[in-house]
Design a protein around this motif. Sequence first.
Motif, PDB file in Angstrom:
ATOM      1  N   SER A 250       0.826  -1.189   0.000  1.00  0.00           N
ATOM      2  CA  SER A 250       0.000   0.000   0.000  1.00  0.00           C
ATOM      3  C   SER A 250       0.870   1.251   0.000  1.00  0.00           C
TER       4      SER A 250
ATOM      5  N   GLN B 153      -0.076   1.140  -5.665  1.00  0.00           N
ATOM      6  CA  GLN B 153      -0.856   1.959  -6.589  1.00  0.00           C
ATOM      7  C   GLN B 153      -0.035   3.080  -7.214  1.00  0.00           C
TER       8      GLN B 153
ATOM      9  N   GLN C  71      -1.578  -1.588 -16.727  1.00  0.00           N
ATOM     10  CA  GLN C  71      -1.512  -0.436 -15.836  1.00  0.00           C
ATOM     11  C   GLN C  71      -2.741   0.428 -16.057  1.00  0.00           C
ATOM     12  N   ASP C  72      -3.551   0.559 -15.030  1.00  0.00           N
ATOM     13  CA  ASP C  72      -4.710   1.449 -15.047  1.00  0.00           C
ATOM     14  C   ASP C  72      -4.434   2.604 -14.088  1.00  0.00           C
ATOM     15  N   SER C  73      -4.926   3.755 -14.438  1.00  0.00           N
ATOM     16  CA  SER C  73      -4.688   4.940 -13.631  1.00  0.00           C
ATOM     17  C   SER C  73      -5.138   4.709 -12.198  1.00  0.00           C
ATOM     18  N   GLY C  74      -4.245   4.955 -11.233  1.00  0.00           N
ATOM     19  CA  GLY C  74      -4.587   4.845  -9.824  1.00  0.00           C
ATOM     20  C   GLY C  74      -4.653   3.431  -9.283  1.00  0.00           C
ATOM     21  N   LYS C  75      -4.316   2.438 -10.124  1.00  0.00           N
ATOM     22  CA  LYS C  75      -4.426   1.050  -9.653  1.00  0.00           C
ATOM     23  C   LYS C  75      -3.107   0.300  -9.704  1.00  0.00           C
TER      24      LYS C  75
ATOM     25  N   ARG D 167      -0.955  -4.690 -12.695  1.00  0.00           N
ATOM     26  CA  ARG D 167      -1.487  -6.019 -12.396  1.00  0.00           C
ATOM     27  C   ARG D 167      -0.965  -7.012 -13.422  1.00  0.00           C
TER      28      ARG D 167
END
Lengths: 113, 114
Positions: A5, A105, B37-41, B44
């Motif tokens: 995190s 993130q 890669q996704d914004s804010g995530k 993965r």
Amino acid sequence: TQTVSQSDAHVTVFEGDSVELRCNYSYGGSIYLSWYIQHHGRGLQFLLKYYSGNPVVQGVNGFEAEFSKSDSSFHLRKASVHWSDSAVYFCAVSTSSGQKLVFGQGTILKVYL
Amino acid sequence: GGIITQTPKFLIGQEGQKLTLKCQQNFNHDTMYWYRQDSGKGLRLIYYSITENDLQKGDLSEGYDASREKKSSFSLTVTSAQKNEMAVFLCASSITPSSNERLFFGHGTKLSVL
């Protein structure tokens, strides 16, 4: 399963300031911790990693990170930032049992002149 | 030093279309990865491959296929593009499959679905 995190989505500082980017993880066993940097429109680049030994590890461009088992943390620091340090920083964890890298993130660092 | 080359840099597709992304590395690394890669995530893991002709599913493999026909290349197929989908796909490699190895990344393929 390990998790990681990064509590700060955005950090803004001025050039010459010090900065700390926070990373906390959860996992009960042996763990590898690393930081990566991503400049706009580019892929990620490795900064540093920790597995054992000295809890303070040095990376490229004056970055260092400190591992704390008691806090379950691996915060990244730089004593004096440059405008070119503006980027997204990712903390990542993997385990000695072979689980692949899990990324946080990301924290967007903006350095103003 | 080596390099990871991803093609294309930008990919625009239609809903329901099958789309293929390619990745080449000249590090002679054994292991290759595809991340989304996704914004804010964060990133993965979709698929990875520890050697030629090997495929291992990551956390996000549903809706994707992958192929590792040569050591130097690893392709990813979006089997049916979702409307308004927008993400960056990052290819990476490492010397070995060991979990403590550092990863080397390409610059990414940015996908937009109309």
